[in-house]
Design a protein around this motif. Structure first.
Motif, PDB file in Angstrom:
ATOM      1  N   GLU A 206       0.847  -1.205   0.000  1.00  0.00           N
ATOM      2  CA  GLU A 206       0.000   0.000   0.000  1.00  0.00           C
ATOM      3  C   GLU A 206       0.880   1.251   0.000  1.00  0.00           C
ATOM      4  OE1 GLU A 206      -0.998   2.459   2.570  1.00  0.00           O
ATOM      5  OE2 GLU A 206      -0.861   1.418   4.506  1.00  0.00           O
ATOM      6  N   SER A 207       0.341   2.350  -0.518  1.00  0.00           N
ATOM      7  CA  SER A 207       1.136   3.581  -0.639  1.00  0.00           C
ATOM      8  C   SER A 207       0.311   4.819  -0.294  1.00  0.00           C
ATOM      9  CB  SER A 207       1.689   3.698  -2.063  1.00  0.00           C
ATOM     10  OG  SER A 207       0.643   3.620  -3.026  1.00  0.00           O
ATOM     11  N   THR A 208      -0.654   4.647   0.613  1.00  0.00           N
ATOM     12  CA  THR A 208      -1.558   5.757   0.972  1.00  0.00           C
ATOM     13  C   THR A 208      -0.775   7.023   1.296  1.00  0.00           C
ATOM     14  OG1 THR A 208      -3.050   4.108   1.923  1.00  0.00           O
ATOM     15  CG2 THR A 208      -3.504   6.405   2.448  1.00  0.00           C
ATOM     16  N   TYR A 209       0.201   6.890   2.196  1.00  0.00           N
ATOM     17  CA  TYR A 209       1.031   8.038   2.579  1.00  0.00           C
ATOM     18  C   TYR A 209       2.457   7.886   2.033  1.00  0.00           C
ATOM     19  CZ  TYR A 209      -2.528   9.832   5.796  1.00  0.00           C
ATOM     20  OH  TYR A 209      -3.667  10.364   6.337  1.00  0.00           O
ATOM     21  N   GLY A 210       2.549   7.425   0.787  1.00  0.00           N
ATOM     22  CA  GLY A 210       3.856   7.181   0.179  1.00  0.00           C
ATOM     23  C   GLY A 210       4.706   8.414   0.013  1.00  0.00           C
ATOM     24  N   ASN A 211       4.096   9.603   0.076  1.00  0.00           N
ATOM     25  CA  ASN A 211       4.847  10.852  -0.096  1.00  0.00           C
ATOM     26  C   ASN A 211       4.795  11.733   1.149  1.00  0.00           C
ATOM     27  OD1 ASN A 211       2.153  11.554  -0.255  1.00  0.00           O
ATOM     28  ND2 ASN A 211       2.438  13.062  -1.887  1.00  0.00           N
ATOM     29  N   LYS A 409      14.899 -10.918   3.345  1.00  0.00           N
ATOM     30  CA  LYS A 409      16.210 -11.557   3.203  1.00  0.00           C
ATOM     31  C   LYS A 409      16.631 -11.665   1.738  1.00  0.00           C
ATOM     32  CE  LYS A 409      15.421 -14.226   7.400  1.00  0.00           C
ATOM     33  NZ  LYS A 409      14.917 -15.506   7.907  1.00  0.00           N
ATOM     34  N   ASN A 410      15.659 -11.609   0.854  1.00  0.00           N
ATOM     35  CA  ASN A 410      15.967 -11.700  -0.576  1.00  0.00           C
ATOM     36  C   ASN A 410      15.474 -10.448  -1.291  1.00  0.00           C
ATOM     37  OD1 ASN A 410      13.187 -12.504  -0.092  1.00  0.00           O
ATOM     38  ND2 ASN A 410      13.101 -13.016  -2.258  1.00  0.00           N
ATOM     39  N   LYS A 411      15.945 -10.255  -2.513  1.00  0.00           N
ATOM     40  CA  LYS A 411      15.491  -9.113  -3.311  1.00  0.00           C
ATOM     41  C   LYS A 411      14.269  -9.549  -4.111  1.00  0.00           C
ATOM     42  CE  LYS A 411      17.281  -5.747  -6.646  1.00  0.00           C
ATOM     43  NZ  LYS A 411      18.472  -5.305  -7.389  1.00  0.00           N
ATOM     44  N   PRO A 412      13.101  -8.937  -3.879  1.00  0.00           N
ATOM     45  CA  PRO A 412      11.909  -9.323  -4.650  1.00  0.00           C
ATOM     46  C   PRO A 412      12.103  -9.073  -6.147  1.00  0.00           C
ATOM     47  CG  PRO A 412      11.330  -7.836  -2.834  1.00  0.00           C
ATOM     48  CD  PRO A 412      12.818  -7.825  -2.949  1.00  0.00           C
ATOM     49  N   LYS A 413      11.417  -9.878  -6.959  1.00  0.00           N
ATOM     50  CA  LYS A 413      11.476  -9.671  -8.406  1.00  0.00           C
ATOM     51  C   LYS A 413      10.785  -8.360  -8.787  1.00  0.00           C
ATOM     52  CE  LYS A 413      11.534 -14.647  -9.237  1.00  0.00           C
ATOM     53  NZ  LYS A 413      10.791 -15.816  -9.761  1.00  0.00           N
ATOM     54  N   LYS A 414       9.725  -8.017  -8.037  1.00  0.00           N
ATOM     55  CA  LYS A 414       9.026  -6.749  -8.300  1.00  0.00           C
ATOM     56  C   LYS A 414       8.201  -6.350  -7.083  1.00  0.00           C
ATOM     57  CE  LYS A 414       7.676  -5.777 -12.567  1.00  0.00           C
ATOM     58  NZ  LYS A 414       8.391  -4.541 -12.999  1.00  0.00           N
ATOM     59  N   VAL A 415       8.126  -5.053  -6.849  1.00  0.00           N
ATOM     60  CA  VAL A 415       7.243  -4.487  -5.822  1.00  0.00           C
ATOM     61  C   VAL A 415       6.174  -3.674  -6.544  1.00  0.00           C
ATOM     62  CG1 VAL A 415       7.059  -2.953  -3.830  1.00  0.00           C
ATOM     63  CG2 VAL A 415       9.093  -4.393  -4.096  1.00  0.00           C
ATOM     64  N   PHE A 416       4.920  -4.066  -6.368  1.00  0.00           N
ATOM     65  CA  PHE A 416       3.791  -3.322  -6.942  1.00  0.00           C
ATOM     66  C   PHE A 416       3.251  -2.371  -5.866  1.00  0.00           C
ATOM     67  CE2 PHE A 416       3.843  -7.284  -9.394  1.00  0.00           C
ATOM     68  CZ  PHE A 416       3.734  -6.801 -10.698  1.00  0.00           C
ATOM     69  N   LEU A 417       3.134  -1.099  -6.199  1.00  0.00           N
ATOM     70  CA  LEU A 417       2.628  -0.110  -5.236  1.00  0.00           C
ATOM     71  C   LEU A 417       1.161   0.169  -5.529  1.00  0.00           C
ATOM     72  CD1 LEU A 417       5.755   2.177  -5.136  1.00  0.00           C
ATOM     73  CD2 LEU A 417       5.048   0.440  -3.500  1.00  0.00           C
ATOM     74  N   VAL A 418       0.334  -0.225  -4.587  1.00  0.00           N
ATOM     75  CA  VAL A 418      -1.118  -0.166  -4.758  1.00  0.00           C
ATOM     76  C   VAL A 418      -1.724   0.705  -3.661  1.00  0.00           C
ATOM     77  CG1 VAL A 418      -1.227  -2.419  -5.889  1.00  0.00           C
ATOM     78  CG2 VAL A 418      -1.395  -2.306  -3.394  1.00  0.00           C
ATOM     79  N   HIS A 419      -3.061   0.828  -3.700  1.00  0.00           N
ATOM     80  CA  HIS A 419      -3.797   1.532  -2.642  1.00  0.00           C
ATOM     81  C   HIS A 419      -3.162   2.888  -2.324  1.00  0.00           C
ATOM     82  CE1 HIS A 419      -6.002   2.212   1.117  1.00  0.00           C
ATOM     83  NE2 HIS A 419      -6.871   1.345   0.648  1.00  0.00           N
ATOM     84  N   ALA A 425       2.172   7.180  -4.656  1.00  0.00           N
ATOM     85  CA  ALA A 425       2.703   5.876  -5.066  1.00  0.00           C
ATOM     86  C   ALA A 425       4.015   6.058  -5.825  1.00  0.00           C
ATOM     87  CB  ALA A 425       1.676   5.136  -5.919  1.00  0.00           C
ATOM     88  N   ASP A 426       4.070   7.049  -6.709  1.00  0.00           N
ATOM     89  CA  ASP A 426       5.271   7.237  -7.517  1.00  0.00           C
ATOM     90  C   ASP A 426       6.439   7.741  -6.676  1.00  0.00           C
ATOM     91  OD1 ASP A 426       6.245   6.902 -10.237  1.00  0.00           O
ATOM     92  OD2 ASP A 426       6.614   9.060 -10.172  1.00  0.00           O
ATOM     93  N   GLU A 427       6.149   8.600  -5.707  1.00  0.00           N
ATOM     94  CA  GLU A 427       7.228   9.077  -4.835  1.00  0.00           C
ATOM     95  C   GLU A 427       7.769   7.949  -3.966  1.00  0.00           C
ATOM     96  OE1 GLU A 427       6.916  12.828  -2.846  1.00  0.00           O
ATOM     97  OE2 GLU A 427       5.612  13.667  -4.414  1.00  0.00           O
ATOM     98  N   LEU A 428       6.890   7.053  -3.520  1.00  0.00           N
ATOM     99  CA  LEU A 428       7.345   5.897  -2.742  1.00  0.00           C
ATOM    100  C   LEU A 428       8.180   4.969  -3.625  1.00  0.00           C
ATOM    101  CD1 LEU A 428       7.312   4.380  -0.032  1.00  0.00           C
ATOM    102  CD2 LEU A 428       5.220   3.229  -0.803  1.00  0.00           C
TER     103      LEU A 428
END
Length: 451
Positions: A206-211, A409-419, A425-428
């Motif tokens: 989630e990225s409600t307060y991503g900025n 512990k590992n690097k995710p293949k991708k992080v999707f920023l939702v909500h 979302a873009d600033e996060l």
């Protein structure tokens, strides 16, 4: 495996993420859209897939933007299982019944007073349709693996935010997908800190307060100051509040201020039947929050609790200075509207906003300085003081969200920023890429990805 974003992408409402794998369909959350009209109108649209082809719904928590479309889903043919924690099941029942009741009442009012643009206003769903959801609930315990089928399992982990809220770790096709749900704060008044994920191939955060960074403010002192100033002006304090967690947090802070003799001996009213019912959920689920049983009892003694609408009317026309906590938190419906109709035009009134205000909601318009506000088809001048306490948000801020990723512990293949709305979302996204080097994407509504 395919992921499709049916809601909660580019917006903080209507959360719905569809996973398709080996002939199974899993929906993470089934939220209602709120806010601006183009979003609200999406609630009336059918899903791009038939609800009877969905096998499971996994519910992160009981807020309307995560559970509020369930009655429509069931009414349109969904017959699968809905997995959630015990407090989430209890909260969801309260929220959906309250939502159905408000929608029925507003449709009736619109028809009686002829302010609907439609020939006949209809509720999105009614109480009878809502009650058909509840037999589908399957309650699970946090941190225990639940097998959805032979090759798919889920684990729910405490996310803070509100009582019962969880992140969901889903294992399928040899991959681990982590859905954050709404992440709480690391220093919440009532809730424990969120549990951080240890491994994930794909993260849906989630990225409600991503900025935004929540201000380091003394919320008790602010509340004390606002109440005392309004009392000295002979006015009433109205606090629009989410009925779950926020109302109880405000109650707790007011009780503490009262105990410390820092605020006057005036009526303190909690006017949200759902918020009052949620107190029982707190009592029944002591291991989910920081309040002791005695705290709950003593806190409640400070407040007059309005359950019947006549009590609301009596409180509205009691002209003594008072403090009223009433739902809804974004001023989109509920009893707070009845108070605002009477009090928003009085300069001695103070309205304290204590949570996130979605795009297009009355709450957002008030914070942005609206000089008039429309309620039930009629415009009211805004002469009341519009105040805000940002430090009470149940959502983690940018630092909390970044911190939630810190134990992977590992690097995710991708992080999707939702909500989140697009800018937060873009600033996060930029912050996550700078801090961790993770590949991030901000999906659009309706977008589909193959994993």
């Amino acid at each position: 495996m395919k992921i499709k974003f049916l809601g909660g992408a580019g917006t903080v409402t209507g959360s719905k993420t569809l996973i398709e794998s080996n002939g199974l369909r899993i929906l993470i959350d089934c939220g209602q859209f709120q806010g601006i009209k183009p979003l609200r109108e999406l609630n009336w649209e059918p899903l791009p897939i038939l609800p009877n082809t969905i096998d499971f719904v996994l519910l992160t928590h009981g807020h309307l933007d995560h559970c509020g479309w369930l009655p429509r889903l069931v009414n349109q043919g969904f017959e699968g299982k809905i997995y959630c924690t015990s407090p989430t099941a209890a909260v969801t029942k309260l929220i959906l019944l309250d939502s159905a009741k408000i929608q029925e009442e507003e449709a009736n009012k619109a028809n009686e007073e002829h302010f609907s643009k439609h020939e006949k206003a209809e509720p999105l769903y009614n109480i009878e349709q809502t009650e058909e959801v509840f037999p589908l609930f399957r309650v699970i315990k946090p941190n225990q693996k639940v097998s959805l089928d032979a090759e798919i399992s889920a684990v729910f982990r405490n996310a803070g935010h509100i009582i019962g809220a969880c992140s969901i770790e889903l294992k399928l096709e040899g991959e681990t997908l982590v859905f954050s749900g709404d992440i709480g704060r690391d220093n919440d008044v009532l809730m424990y800190s969120p549990v951080k994920p240890k491994e994930a191939d794909y993260v849906f955060l989630e990225s409600t307060y991503g900025n935004r960074i929540h201000p380091d403010e003394d919320v008790k002192l602010l509340l004390e100051t606002y109440i005392n100033n309004t009392y000295q002006n002979g006015g009433t304090v109205i606090i629009p509040s989410f009925a779950v967690e926020r109302a109880q947090t405000i109650m707790y802070l007011i009780w503490k201020l009262k105990e410390e003799d820092r605020i006057p001996n005036i009526p303190y009213v909690i006017d949200t039947p759902m918020g009052i019912n949620v107190l029982d959920v707190f009592t029944d689920n002591k291991n989910w929050h920081k309040l002791s049983e005695n705290d709950c009892v003593e806190m409640c003694k400070t407040f007059t609790m309005n359950t019947e609408y006549q009590e609301t009317i009596d409180t509205i026309f009691d002209k003594r200075p008072k403090v009223v906590i009433a739902a809804s938190g974004m001023v989109t419906g509920g009893r707070v509207l009845s108070y605002l109709e009477e009090y928003i035009g009085l300069p001695e009134t103070a309205i304290i906003m204590v949570g996130y205000q979605g795009e297009g909601t009355r709450g957002r318009k008030l914070l942005e300085g609206a000089t008039e506000i429309k309620i039930h088809g009629k415009y009211y001048p805004v002469l009341a003081k519009i105040l805000e306490i940002q430090g009470l948000s149940a959502h983690g801020d940018q630092n909390d969200l970044l911190n939630w990723l810190s134990e992977l512990k590992n690097k995710p293949k991708k992080v999707f920023l939702v909500h989140g709305e697009n800018q937060p979302a873009d600033e996060l996204r930029i912050k996550i890429q700078e801090k961790y080097g993770f590949d991030c994407a901000v999906p659009l509504m309706g977008q589909e990805f193959e994993l």
